[in-house]
Design an enzyme around this catalytic site. Structure first.
Site, PDB file in Angstrom:
ATOM      1  N   GLU A 168     -15.590   7.065   6.886  1.00 49.63           N
ATOM      2  CA  GLU A 168     -14.576   6.478   7.765  1.00 49.63           C
ATOM      3  C   GLU A 168     -14.419   7.342   9.004  1.00 49.63           C
ATOM      4  O   GLU A 168     -15.042   8.401   9.106  1.00 49.63           O
ATOM      5  CB  GLU A 168     -13.238   6.347   7.026  1.00 49.63           C
ATOM      6  CG  GLU A 168     -12.710   7.670   6.466  1.00 49.63           C
ATOM      7  CD  GLU A 168     -11.494   7.486   5.558  1.00 49.63           C
ATOM      8  OE1 GLU A 168     -10.899   6.389   5.561  1.00 49.63           O
ATOM      9  OE2 GLU A 168     -11.154   8.451   4.847  1.00 49.63           O
ATOM     10  N   ARG A 193       0.837  -1.208   0.000  1.00 47.21           N
ATOM     11  CA  ARG A 193       0.000   0.000   0.000  1.00 47.21           C
ATOM     12  C   ARG A 193       0.870   1.255   0.000  1.00 47.21           C
ATOM     13  O   ARG A 193       0.566   2.250  -0.676  1.00 47.21           O
ATOM     14  CB  ARG A 193      -0.938   0.007   1.208  1.00 47.21           C
ATOM     15  CG  ARG A 193      -1.834   1.243   1.245  1.00 47.21           C
ATOM     16  CD  ARG A 193      -2.822   1.211   2.384  1.00 47.21           C
ATOM     17  NE  ARG A 193      -2.183   1.252   3.687  1.00 47.21           N
ATOM     18  CZ  ARG A 193      -2.857   1.235   4.835  1.00 47.21           C
ATOM     19  NH1 ARG A 193      -4.180   1.158   4.836  1.00 47.21           N
ATOM     20  NH2 ARG A 193      -2.218   1.270   5.996  1.00 47.21           N
ATOM     21  N   LYS A 231      -2.188   7.478   1.393  1.00 51.56           N
ATOM     22  CA  LYS A 231      -1.854   7.608   2.813  1.00 51.56           C
ATOM     23  C   LYS A 231      -0.684   8.589   2.920  1.00 51.56           C
ATOM     24  O   LYS A 231       0.488   8.196   3.022  1.00 51.56           O
ATOM     25  CB  LYS A 231      -1.507   6.245   3.418  1.00 51.56           C
ATOM     26  CG  LYS A 231      -1.543   6.243   4.948  1.00 51.56           C
ATOM     27  CD  LYS A 231      -1.474   4.834   5.489  1.00 51.56           C
ATOM     28  CE  LYS A 231      -1.432   4.813   7.008  1.00 51.56           C
ATOM     29  NZ  LYS A 231      -2.658   5.316   7.626  1.00 51.56           N
TER      30      LYS A 231
END
Length: 328
Positions: A210, A80, A177
């Site tokens: 989220e 990721r 991220k």
């Protein structure tokens, strides 16, 4: 008014040693590509101010859990991390295997069997402009530190959340991220101001998205495990593993099915269980949302089962654990 001191190198290092705070004992080891090695003295765990991670936020990061001397789910986290780097248009300073080896060696240098291992890839140092053309090359940093410990009451009594008024990140930035975490920080501060533990982002359509840095999932009264789609939120490594645990519960008859689809707020509030899921918090029950009880207002059975499965997985799942090469 006293004049500001102009320090030489020795004086500056001495001042840095004096400025080390008590919490620095939680920082075990750090790798810096700027230094080209690992340090264990918190005084030296610093970044150049001209690194674009510092003044522009042009960087990505990820975190793996160090447990029993093993790194849990290192490779999915690293995969990721590299996807985020590609989306952020940051080139790798070393091949993937080199990055992986540096992470493992930094964990080994810590001498600790438990902790968190966080790593960053930045556009690098080179100036204070906006674009990365001035950067001399991308930089890579790794730090091993004491894992964040949430109160035991989060699991035994449950968490309170509120609906956040902070605008949600656009889908592209939600999926990367990056170190641009100001909205995430503000969600937590907003929740604390309102007497809660965390907040929940709601998108422009009124759908659950989220939490601050955690995924949000639900169990309906007819035993359906529900989670929002991942096209506009971060695809958490922990939730992906928890979804595999949920599949086991479907096979065992504990759950009826798993549904990854939009969740309107009104439907979410009627759930029997609600939970926050992430690598630091693991699986934690939510018992109150905007002052309204979720289910019977107590931690639910499915949430507890998923937490137990995560704990067992982190202890014994050999396909998820990478040994740290500690010196003999």
């Amino acid at each position: 008014m006293n004049r500001t001191d102009i320090l030489n190198s020795a004086d500056a290092l001495a001042r840095l040693r004096q400025s080390v705070h008590a919490k620095a004992g939680n920082f075990y080891s750090m790798y810096s590509s700027v230094l080209g090695g690992i340090v264990t003295d918190p005084v030296l765990m610093v970044l150049p101010l001209d690194d674009h991670m510092v003044h522009r936020g042009h960087s990505v990061f990820d975190t793996a859990t160090l447990t029993h001397g093993m790194l849990y789910q290192l490779d999915p986290h690293l995969d990721r991390f590299l996807r985020s780097a590609e989306l952020a248009r940051i080139s790798l300073p070393f091949p993937r295997e080199n990055l992986r080896q540096i992470i493992l060696e930094t964990a080994a240098a810590s001498g600790h069997l438990e902790g968190s291992v966080r790593y960053w890839l930045s556009a690098g140092p080179g100036g204070y402009g906006l674009g990365p053309a001035e950067c001399i090359g991308s930089s890579f940093y790794v730090i091993v530190f004491k894992q964040e410990a949430y109160p035991e009451s989060y699991y035994s009594e449950g968490i309170k959340v509120v609906t956040s008024q902070i605008p949600i990140k656009p889908p592209l930035f939600a999926r990367i991220k990056s170190t641009n975490y100001l909205p995430n920080v503000l969600v937590v501060l907003e929740a604390k101001d309102r007497g809660a533990d965390n907040g929940v982002f709601i998108d422009q359509r009124g759908m659950v998205a989220e939490s601050s840095n955690m995924n949000v999932a639900f169990v309906t009264k007819d035993r359906v495990f529900r989670h929002p789609p991942f096209d506009a939120i971060l695809s958490g490594i922990t939730i992906q593993r928890v979804l595999q645990f949920a599949e086991r519960l479907v096979k065992d008859g504990e759950l009826k099915e798993i549904r990854i689809a939009d969740i309107p707020v009104g439907e979410a509030r009627q759930a029997a269980e609600m939970m926050l899921i992430g690598s630091s918090i693991k699986v934690a029950p939510v018992v109150q949302w905007d002052g309204q009880a979720i289910g019977d207002g107590k931690p639910g059975r499915i949430t507890k089962s998923l937490l137990e499965m995560w704990n067992e997985d982190a202890r014994s799942a050999q396909d998820q654990l990478v040994p740290v090469p500690y010196p003999d």
